[in-house]
Scaffold this motif. Structure first.
Motif: not given
Length: 199
Positions: A157-158, A176-177, A195-196
């Protein structure tokens, strides 16, 4: 080192018929100043707190508590009205269990800097140790090769993005996110999606 997490001859935990936890320390040493607790659930947490108190009552003054997983670290802030400040509470419970004598707590890879700040409002210092040495050992043990790009770290996660990026940089690997996907009606986690993120 006193292991407060299991029956080992030094520490004897039990559960009373009414459900309350109990613990007894059978061997005391004023030389050993380190306590260890593997806390995986609320029972383990209560036993740890009682073990710290039992040691204090018998003149054992721990200087350090090794807590590989820090419970309640994900509840690092009051997100919604009615929520507790769980990390502040945990720090205060540990401090109370040792009757305010100085103790330093060590854990691995604490959930966030906010969790550390909340915990330390109690006056107990919390140190988060990097797991990078263990990650390196695991990569080698399972036969992966960071140099040949067979290792990719995933941030779930973020909130884990910055740590994952830093670990990837140290290891020389890609990362990777991900983003959590939740049911909008219940808030229940239903999956993850990428996500990017720089690779």
């Amino acid at each position: 080192m006193y292991d407060l997490s299991e029956a080992n001859g030094i520490v004897a935990p039990w559960t009373y018929p009414g459900g309350e936890e109990g613990i007894r320390i059978n061997t005391f040493s004023n030389v050993d100043k380190i306590a260890f607790a593997r806390v995986q659930n609320s029972t383990d947490l209560v036993r740890m707190l009682l073990g710290l108190q039992a040691a204090y009552c018998n003149d054992v003054r721990f200087e350090k508590l090794l807590l590989p997983y820090c419970p309640y670290a994900r509840q690092d802030r009051v997100a919604t009205r009615g929520d507790p400040s769980a990390m502040v509470w945990l720090g205060r419970m540990i401090k109370s269990s040792v009757n305010d004598t100085p103790i330093e707590v060590f854990t691995y890879d604490l959930h966030s800097a906010v969790a550390k700040l909340g915990f330390e409002q109690s006056g107990v210092r919390l140190r988060s140790l990097s797991p990078i040495r263990h990650i390196r050992r695991f990569i080698k043990k399972v036969g992966l090769d960071a140099a040949n790009k067979t290792v990719i770290l995933i941030a779930p996660d973020k909130g884990a993005g910055d740590k994952t990026m830093e670990y990837a940089r140290i290891l020389g690997v890609e990362w990777i996110q991900m983003e959590k996907v939740r049911d909008p009606g219940t808030g229940k986690l239903t999956g993850f999606k990428p996500v990017d993120a720089p690779l």
